[in-house]
Enzyme design. Structure first.
Site, PDB file in Angstrom:
ATOM      1  N   GLY A 165       0.813  -1.217   0.000  1.00 27.12           N
ATOM      2  CA  GLY A 165       0.000   0.000   0.000  1.00 27.12           C
ATOM      3  C   GLY A 165       0.845   1.264   0.000  1.00 27.12           C
ATOM      4  N   GLU A 207       2.885  -8.153  -1.544  1.00 29.68           N
ATOM      5  CA  GLU A 207       1.668  -8.823  -1.070  1.00 29.68           C
ATOM      6  C   GLU A 207       1.672 -10.322  -1.348  1.00 29.68           C
ATOM      7  OE1 GLU A 207       1.774  -5.973  -2.785  1.00 29.68           O
ATOM      8  OE2 GLU A 207       0.282  -4.533  -2.030  1.00 29.68           O
TER       9      GLU A 207
HETATM   10  C1  HXC Z   1       1.994  -3.606  10.234  1.00 30.46           C
HETATM   11  C2  HXC Z   1       4.276  -3.358  10.140  1.00 30.46           C
HETATM   12  C3  HXC Z   1       4.231  -3.355   8.731  1.00 30.46           C
HETATM   13  C4  HXC Z   1       2.956  -3.498   8.099  1.00 30.46           C
HETATM   14  C5  HXC Z   1       6.282  -3.144   9.357  1.00 30.46           C
HETATM   15  N1  HXC Z   1       5.558  -3.221  10.480  1.00 30.46           N
HETATM   16  N2  HXC Z   1       5.505  -3.225   8.270  1.00 30.46           N
HETATM   17  N3  HXC Z   1       3.163  -3.474  10.881  1.00 30.46           N
HETATM   18  N4  HXC Z   1       1.873  -3.611   8.886  1.00 30.46           N
HETATM   19  N5  HXC Z   1       2.829  -3.463   6.757  1.00 30.46           N
HETATM   20  C6  HXC Z   1       6.038  -3.163  11.861  1.00 30.46           C
HETATM   21  C7  HXC Z   1       6.772  -4.441  12.271  1.00 30.46           C
HETATM   22  O1  HXC Z   1       5.857  -5.437  12.652  1.00 30.46           O
HETATM   23  C8  HXC Z   1       7.609  -3.931  13.422  1.00 30.46           C
HETATM   24  O2  HXC Z   1       6.789  -3.814  14.572  1.00 30.46           O
HETATM   25  C9  HXC Z   1       7.976  -2.519  12.997  1.00 30.46           C
HETATM   26  O3  HXC Z   1       7.009  -2.152  12.001  1.00 30.46           O
HETATM   27  C10 HXC Z   1       9.356  -2.439  12.376  1.00 30.46           C
HETATM   28  O4  HXC Z   1       9.427  -3.406  11.328  1.00 30.46           O
HETATM   29  P1  HXC Z   1      10.620  -4.463  11.202  1.00 30.46           P
HETATM   30  O5  HXC Z   1      10.118  -5.578  10.384  1.00 30.46           O
HETATM   31  O6  HXC Z   1      11.148  -4.806  12.565  1.00 30.46           O
HETATM   32  O7  HXC Z   1      11.717  -3.608  10.435  1.00 30.46           O
HETATM   33  P2  HXC Z   1      12.831  -4.150   9.437  1.00 30.46           P
HETATM   34  O8  HXC Z   1      13.461  -5.392   9.958  1.00 30.46           O
HETATM   35  O9  HXC Z   1      13.712  -2.979   9.150  1.00 30.46           O
HETATM   36  O10 HXC Z   1      12.065  -4.557   8.117  1.00 30.46           O
HETATM   37  C11 HXC Z   1      11.371  -3.565   7.356  1.00 30.46           C
HETATM   38  C12 HXC Z   1      10.417  -4.221   6.337  1.00 30.46           C
HETATM   39  C13 HXC Z   1       9.482  -5.211   7.058  1.00 30.46           C
HETATM   40  C14 HXC Z   1      11.261  -4.971   5.272  1.00 30.46           C
HETATM   41  C15 HXC Z   1       9.665  -3.102   5.639  1.00 30.46           C
HETATM   42  O11 HXC Z   1       8.894  -4.532   8.154  1.00 30.46           O
HETATM   43  C16 HXC Z   1       8.385  -5.736   6.201  1.00 30.46           C
HETATM   44  O12 HXC Z   1       8.610  -6.632   5.383  1.00 30.46           O
HETATM   45  N6  HXC Z   1       7.169  -5.225   6.414  1.00 30.46           N
HETATM   46  C17 HXC Z   1       5.998  -5.709   5.692  1.00 30.46           C
HETATM   47  C18 HXC Z   1       5.982  -5.192   4.281  1.00 30.46           C
HETATM   48  C19 HXC Z   1       4.757  -5.708   3.526  1.00 30.46           C
HETATM   49  O13 HXC Z   1       4.594  -6.940   3.371  1.00 30.46           O
HETATM   50  N7  HXC Z   1       3.913  -4.804   3.060  1.00 30.46           N
HETATM   51  C20 HXC Z   1       2.715  -5.164   2.303  1.00 30.46           C
HETATM   52  C21 HXC Z   1       1.557  -5.225   3.246  1.00 30.46           C
HETATM   53  S1  HXC Z   1       0.077  -5.744   2.430  1.00 30.46           S
HETATM   54  P3  HXC Z   1       7.233  -4.459  15.988  1.00 30.46           P
HETATM   55  O14 HXC Z   1       6.059  -4.182  16.866  1.00 30.46           O
HETATM   56  O15 HXC Z   1       7.507  -5.893  15.721  1.00 30.46           O
HETATM   57  O16 HXC Z   1       8.456  -3.699  16.338  1.00 30.46           O
HETATM   58  C22 HXC Z   1      -0.473  -4.409   1.606  1.00 30.46           C
HETATM   59  C23 HXC Z   1      -1.755  -4.612   0.856  1.00 30.46           C
HETATM   60  C24 HXC Z   1      -2.279  -3.302   0.313  1.00 30.46           C
HETATM   61  O17 HXC Z   1       0.093  -3.386   1.617  1.00 30.46           O
HETATM   62  C25 HXC Z   1      -3.709  -3.466  -0.082  1.00 30.46           C
HETATM   63  C26 HXC Z   1      -4.376  -2.111  -0.225  1.00 30.46           C
HETATM   64  C27 HXC Z   1      -5.890  -2.213  -0.357  1.00 30.46           C
END
Ligand code: HXC
Length: 257
Positions: free
Chosen positions: A108, A131
């Site tokens: 997103g 995703e």
């Molecule tokens: C909720 C999230 C998050 C997310 C990160 N965090 N991304 N929380 N939703 N999308 C939180 C983690 O849980 C963590 O919280 C804190 O943020 C820091 O993240 P880390 O993972 O510890 O940081 P890092 O190791 O530097 O890794 C960064 C990252 C990773 C590579 C960006 O966080 C990651 O892969 N995030 C998810 C990315 C993702 O899959 N996005 C797509 C989502 S689906 P805590 O509490 O543990 O410290 C989507 C669908 C859209 O977007 C549809 C629209 C209609």
């Protein structure tokens, strides 16, 4: 209700909106999107705002939709997802939006960046649609806008593997218009906003609408729209001012009329 958005300005016509949910890398939960869409409502109505810059933190523009919030929604919950109206609000904003992207713009977050009219990226920016790694797929433009911006092959690559691209690749692919040092990204975006803010507002609005039609219409329809918009501008006082100022060798003073 929490406020996850810092609103600054308008200064010299530019409003700066900074996503501010650092504990989850600006993950876009309903509240973040509501804050954003309400700020855009205000910016739309404010005649002092001529362009909006949206940015995040140095580490993350936005790491995607909030995964915990998404996990709590079943099929009906997703069907009735209140975030959809906020995405629509961002998409129909009539003034130029410039995204200043540093760090992660994933899922997103990448889709939000693609709602902007101009994207400026820091050298540390990473754009991706991960995703697929969650067993889902993009849902806010990450297949449609991405394919239109970077072409089908790279869009497929990104959406099917979940692998992000770096700023340089994003520049080559046409996803962003410029890259710069991360500490300069916001300033660069604001400068672009200020340049736009000095133009004739109705011409800016119709230009944005017309360029956007390039994605929505075939060429013949798009050219008809462009010609119509061009004709409409002939009725504006700012057009007269712009043409007069050129011939009188002075700077134009546009009034939005
Ligand atoms: C909720 C999230 C998050 C997310 C990160 N965090 N991304 N929380 N939703 N999308 C939180 C983690 O849980 C963590 O919280 C804190 O943020 C820091 O993240 P880390 O993972 O510890 O940081 P890092 O190791 O530097 O890794 C960064 C990252 C990773 C590579 C960006 O966080 C990651 O892969 N995030 C998810 C990315 C993702 O899959 N996005 C797509 C989502 S689906 P805590 O509490 O543990 O410290 C989507 C669908 C859209 O977007 C549809 C629209 C209609």
């Amino acid at each position: 209700m929490p406020n996850y958005l810092l609103v600054e300005g308008p200064e010299q016509g530019v409003q700066l909106l900074t996503l501010n949910r650092p504990e989850s890398l600006n993950a876009l939960n309903t509240e973040v999107l509501r804050n954003l869409s309400e700020a855009l409502d205000d910016a739309e109505a404010d005649p002092e705002v001529h362009a909006v810059v949206i940015t995040g933190s140095r580490k993350a523009f936005a790491a995607g939709a909030d995964i915990s919030e998404m996990a709590a929604r079943d099929l009906v919950g997703i069907l009735e997802d209140p975030r959809v109206v906020h995405w629509e609000r961002i998409a129909r904003f009539t003034k130029p939006i410039i995204a200043a992207v540093n760090g992660f713009a994933l899922g997103g977050g990448c889709e939000l960046a693609m709602h902007a009219d101009i994207l400026i990226a820091g050298e540390n920016a990473r754009f991706g649609q991960p995703e697929i790694n969650l067993g889902i797929m993009p849902g806010a433009g990450g297949t449609q806008r991405l394919a239109r911006k970077v072409g089908e092959s790279l869009a497929m690559h990104m959406a099917l593997t979940g692998e992000p691209i770096d700023a340089r690749r994003a520049l080559q692919a046409g996803l962003v218009s410029e890259i710069c040092q991360p500490e300069l990204t916001i300033e660069k975006a604001i400068q672009i906003g200020r340049t736009i803010a000095r133009k004739a507002p109705i011409a800016v609005r119709l230009t944005k609408e017309s360029v956007r039609k390039a994605n929505d219409m075939n060429l013949a329809e798009g050219l008809r729209f462009e010609r119509h918009a061009f004709t409409v501008l002939a009725g504006t006082a700012d057009r007269q001012e712009g043409l007069d100022a050129f011939r009188e060798k002075r700077r134009p003073h546009f009034k939005g009329q």
